[in-house]
Design a protein around this motif. Sequence first.
Motif, PDB file in Angstrom:
ATOM      1  N   GLY A  73       0.819  -1.211   0.000  1.00 28.25           N
ATOM      2  CA  GLY A  73       0.000   0.000   0.000  1.00 28.25           C
ATOM      3  C   GLY A  73       0.851   1.257   0.000  1.00 28.25           C
ATOM      4  O   GLY A  73       0.553   2.229  -0.713  1.00 28.25           O
ATOM      5  N   TRP A  74       1.939   1.243   0.786  1.00 31.74           N
ATOM      6  CA  TRP A  74       2.839   2.405   0.824  1.00 31.74           C
ATOM      7  C   TRP A  74       3.483   2.627  -0.550  1.00 31.74           C
ATOM      8  O   TRP A  74       3.556   3.758  -1.041  1.00 31.74           O
ATOM      9  N   VAL A  75       3.925   1.534  -1.183  1.00 34.26           N
ATOM     10  CA  VAL A  75       4.566   1.637  -2.506  1.00 34.26           C
ATOM     11  C   VAL A  75       3.560   2.144  -3.538  1.00 34.26           C
ATOM     12  O   VAL A  75       3.877   2.996  -4.363  1.00 34.26           O
ATOM     13  N   ALA A  76       2.319   1.635  -3.471  1.00 37.24           N
ATOM     14  CA  ALA A  76       1.284   2.080  -4.413  1.00 37.24           C
ATOM     15  C   ALA A  76       0.942   3.550  -4.211  1.00 37.24           C
ATOM     16  O   ALA A  76       0.698   4.280  -5.169  1.00 37.24           O
ATOM     17  N   THR A  77       0.947   3.995  -2.976  1.00 39.04           N
ATOM     18  CA  THR A  77       0.609   5.388  -2.667  1.00 39.04           C
ATOM     19  C   THR A  77       1.747   6.342  -3.016  1.00 39.04           C
ATOM     20  O   THR A  77       1.532   7.402  -3.597  1.00 39.04           O
ATOM     21  N   SER A  78       2.974   5.940  -2.677  1.00 42.78           N
ATOM     22  CA  SER A  78       4.125   6.831  -2.867  1.00 42.78           C
ATOM     23  C   SER A  78       4.711   6.765  -4.273  1.00 42.78           C
ATOM     24  O   SER A  78       5.351   7.706  -4.735  1.00 42.78           O
ATOM     25  N   GLY A  79       4.549   5.610  -4.933  1.00 35.56           N
ATOM     26  CA  GLY A  79       5.169   5.433  -6.240  1.00 35.56           C
ATOM     27  C   GLY A  79       6.660   5.177  -6.160  1.00 35.56           C
ATOM     28  O   GLY A  79       7.372   5.239  -7.156  1.00 35.56           O
ATOM     29  N   GLU A  80       7.155   4.853  -4.957  1.00 36.05           N
ATOM     30  CA  GLU A  80       8.587   4.621  -4.744  1.00 36.05           C
ATOM     31  C   GLU A  80       8.850   3.152  -4.420  1.00 36.05           C
ATOM     32  O   GLU A  80       8.073   2.539  -3.687  1.00 36.05           O
ATOM     33  N   PRO A  81       9.961   2.585  -4.918  1.00 34.87           N
ATOM     34  CA  PRO A  81      10.306   1.212  -4.545  1.00 34.87           C
ATOM     35  C   PRO A  81      10.808   1.160  -3.102  1.00 34.87           C
ATOM     36  O   PRO A  81      11.203   2.190  -2.540  1.00 34.87           O
ATOM     37  N   MET A  82      10.796  -0.028  -2.525  1.00 33.63           N
ATOM     38  CA  MET A  82      11.201  -0.173  -1.123  1.00 33.63           C
ATOM     39  C   MET A  82      11.809  -1.551  -0.906  1.00 33.63           C
ATOM     40  O   MET A  82      11.348  -2.537  -1.476  1.00 33.63           O
ATOM     41  N   VAL A  83      12.852  -1.606  -0.081  1.00 35.98           N
ATOM     42  CA  VAL A  83      13.423  -2.884   0.348  1.00 35.98           C
ATOM     43  C   VAL A  83      13.482  -2.867   1.868  1.00 35.98           C
ATOM     44  O   VAL A  83      13.841  -1.854   2.472  1.00 35.98           O
ATOM     45  N   VAL A  84      13.082  -3.983   2.479  1.00 37.97           N
ATOM     46  CA  VAL A  84      13.132  -4.104   3.939  1.00 37.97           C
ATOM     47  C   VAL A  84      13.808  -5.434   4.251  1.00 37.97           C
ATOM     48  O   VAL A  84      13.289  -6.498   3.896  1.00 37.97           O
ATOM     49  N   ASP A 116       2.591   5.606 -17.941  1.00 34.12           N
ATOM     50  CA  ASP A 116       2.082   6.946 -18.246  1.00 34.12           C
ATOM     51  C   ASP A 116       1.766   7.727 -16.968  1.00 34.12           C
ATOM     52  O   ASP A 116       0.694   8.332 -16.843  1.00 34.12           O
ATOM     53  N   ALA A 117       2.667   7.680 -16.000  1.00 32.08           N
ATOM     54  CA  ALA A 117       2.558   8.402 -14.726  1.00 32.08           C
ATOM     55  C   ALA A 117       1.390   7.929 -13.859  1.00 32.08           C
ATOM     56  O   ALA A 117       1.051   8.571 -12.882  1.00 32.08           O
ATOM     57  N   ARG A 118       0.798   6.781 -14.208  1.00 30.45           N
ATOM     58  CA  ARG A 118      -0.276   6.194 -13.389  1.00 30.45           C
ATOM     59  C   ARG A 118       0.242   4.942 -12.718  1.00 30.45           C
ATOM     60  O   ARG A 118       0.904   4.119 -13.356  1.00 30.45           O
ATOM     61  N   ILE A 119      -0.075   4.774 -11.454  1.00 29.51           N
ATOM     62  CA  ILE A 119       0.316   3.558 -10.750  1.00 29.51           C
ATOM     63  C   ILE A 119      -0.731   2.490 -11.016  1.00 29.51           C
ATOM     64  O   ILE A 119      -1.906   2.653 -10.679  1.00 29.51           O
ATOM     65  N   LEU A 120      -0.291   1.405 -11.666  1.00 34.89           N
ATOM     66  CA  LEU A 120      -1.184   0.303 -12.002  1.00 34.89           C
ATOM     67  C   LEU A 120      -1.247  -0.718 -10.878  1.00 34.89           C
ATOM     68  O   LEU A 120      -2.234  -1.432 -10.724  1.00 34.89           O
ATOM     69  N   GLY A 121      -0.155  -0.806 -10.095  1.00 36.63           N
ATOM     70  CA  GLY A 121      -0.096  -1.799  -9.036  1.00 36.63           C
ATOM     71  C   GLY A 121       1.299  -1.886  -8.456  1.00 36.63           C
ATOM     72  O   GLY A 121       2.079  -0.940  -8.553  1.00 36.63           O
TER      73      GLY A 121
END
Length: 198
Positions: A73-84, A116-121
């Motif tokens: 959810g955070w990645v979909a909202t922010s549009g940023e990748p994440m590694v934990v 196209d600047a839209r987050i698909l998933g």
Amino acid sequence: MSPVSPTSPVIDAPRSELLQSVVDVARAIFGAEASSVFLLDEEADELVFQAVSGQGEEFLVGRRFPAGRGIAGWVATSGEPMVVDDLSADPSFDRSLAESTAYVPNALMAAPLISDARILGVLEVLDPSPQARSGVRELDLLAMFARQAAAALRVITPERVREAEEHPVLAGPTLAGAQREDALKLLGSLERLLRGVG
């Protein structure tokens, strides 16, 4: 989490095949226990499991959860990748959500599917091998792979939607043949590139 409702958008066979290829390749590239793709259902504000490789693949496809929950959810909202590397110490990790899927990872990598600047998933890789999550370079590789996967989805989807609207009787699986081939070639090229670099 509720199962897919009858009004949920249907993922056709070419898209389903493409997304399964994405998760299988991502899992192999990063030596992960599992990988999944969630697509954003903007109308319901939910993320929906659309393809799973590894743990949970037999029962997770179609399950959904609120788009703002957990790391996906955070990645979909922010549009940023994440590694934990240690999920037990990360406050954005939703353990109850993971437990509901019957697989609780120790580490994960996630990247948005953007077209196209839209987050698909979101593309997630669960419990990647330690060397695969050792730095920014690997996260960049996952983000690049997610961008290519989103581009491949775009190759398949708009044309099929247009053709289905213009020729509803003809909009069968054969119309997507060329687009599916192009998308799978794109993924194959990227897999070879990533394996050569990795």
